[in-house]
Design an enzyme around this catalytic site. Structure first.
Site, PDB file in Angstrom:
ATOM      1  N   HIS A 106      -2.356   0.569   7.096  1.00  0.00           N
ATOM      2  CA  HIS A 106      -2.679   0.599   5.791  1.00  0.00           C
ATOM      3  C   HIS A 106      -3.158   2.124   5.117  1.00  0.00           C
ATOM      4  O   HIS A 106      -3.564   2.718   5.895  1.00  0.00           O
ATOM      5  CB  HIS A 106      -3.847  -0.463   5.678  1.00  0.00           C
ATOM      6  CG  HIS A 106      -4.220  -0.732   4.163  1.00  0.00           C
ATOM      7  ND1 HIS A 106      -3.470  -1.482   3.339  1.00  0.00           N
ATOM      8  CD2 HIS A 106      -5.535  -0.388   3.521  1.00  0.00           C
ATOM      9  CE1 HIS A 106      -4.139  -1.510   2.138  1.00  0.00           C
ATOM     10  NE2 HIS A 106      -5.312  -0.819   2.224  1.00  0.00           N
ATOM     11  N   HIS A 139      -6.124   1.256  -3.515  1.00  0.00           N
ATOM     12  CA  HIS A 139      -5.087   0.607  -2.645  1.00  0.00           C
ATOM     13  C   HIS A 139      -4.711  -0.948  -3.110  1.00  0.00           C
ATOM     14  O   HIS A 139      -5.128  -1.257  -3.967  1.00  0.00           O
ATOM     15  CB  HIS A 139      -5.770   0.492  -1.133  1.00  0.00           C
ATOM     16  CG  HIS A 139      -6.992  -0.185  -0.820  1.00  0.00           C
ATOM     17  ND1 HIS A 139      -6.839  -1.260  -0.319  1.00  0.00           N
ATOM     18  CD2 HIS A 139      -7.861  -0.517  -1.773  1.00  0.00           C
ATOM     19  CE1 HIS A 139      -7.671  -2.009  -0.074  1.00  0.00           C
ATOM     20  NE2 HIS A 139      -8.593  -1.620  -1.198  1.00  0.00           N
ATOM     21  N   CYS A 141       0.879  -1.188   0.097  1.00  0.00           N
ATOM     22  CA  CYS A 141       0.158   0.219  -0.082  1.00  0.00           C
ATOM     23  C   CYS A 141       0.956   1.442   0.109  1.00  0.00           C
ATOM     24  O   CYS A 141       0.612   2.304  -0.841  1.00  0.00           O
ATOM     25  CB  CYS A 141      -1.101   0.042   1.126  1.00  0.00           C
ATOM     26  SG  CYS A 141      -0.184  -0.119   2.954  1.00  0.00           S
TER      27      CYS A 141
END
Length: 170
Positions: A126, A138, A73
């Site tokens: 994240h 993402h 990510c």
């Protein structure tokens, strides 16, 4: 001879009509639609979103930082911002979370903003790029690919920890 004279007169009259001065063009002033050009921040945010979309389907790879090898990510975010906006961002989600930039509320997100999550409670681990209309892009997890998800889903709402505006944060 009389016929020849009439014919000559007719030809002269036709040629005279062809050689007359053209009429001045009619100028019509139509109202122009109000056009506002996007500012440079908006252009840069759109470039970020377009660059990110070009990577949809790229495989997830822990520690990955390029389209040829895959992304995690934060590697995805770092790559997109560098390529699309010439902006160098931190490599980890924790450092992204701690950046000293504008922190828009969830209801004032703009395309290109970073969205940050803490999976399973704990610390931020994240991140994604908000693309507008309640969606973000993402690199989710091992075995996945870069994709678009709904920020409003209960899964992402439970772990949402905030946003960062990198472009236009001055």
């Amino acid at each position: 001879m009389r016929l020849t004279g009439l014919l000559t007169l007719l030809i002269v009259a036709l040629l005279a009509g062809c050689s007359s001065a053209p009429k001045a063009p009619v100028s019509v002033n139509l109202p122009r639609p109000a056009e506002s050009l996007p500012d440079s921040d908006e252009v840069a945010r759109n470039d970020v979103v377009f660059q990110a979309f070009s990577l949809v389907g790229t495989p997830y790879r822990w520690g990955g930082t390029s389209p040829s090898t895959g992304f995690d990510c934060s590697g995805l975010i770092q790559y997109v911002y560098r390529e699309a906006a010439g902006v160098s961002l931190p490599r980890t989600t924790s450092d992204l979370y701690n950046m000293k930039v504008s922190r828009p509320s969830e209801n004032s997100l703009a395309p290109g903003d970073l969205v940050l999550f803490a999976m399973n409670g704990g610390r931020v681990n994240h991140a994604g790029i908000y693309i507008g209309e309640g969606r973000f892009l993402h690199a989710p997890s091992t075995g996945g690919v870069v994709r678009v998800d709904e920020l409003e889903s209960s899964f992402w709402q439970r772990s949402f920890k905030g946003a960062r505006r990198v472009i236009g944060s001055r």
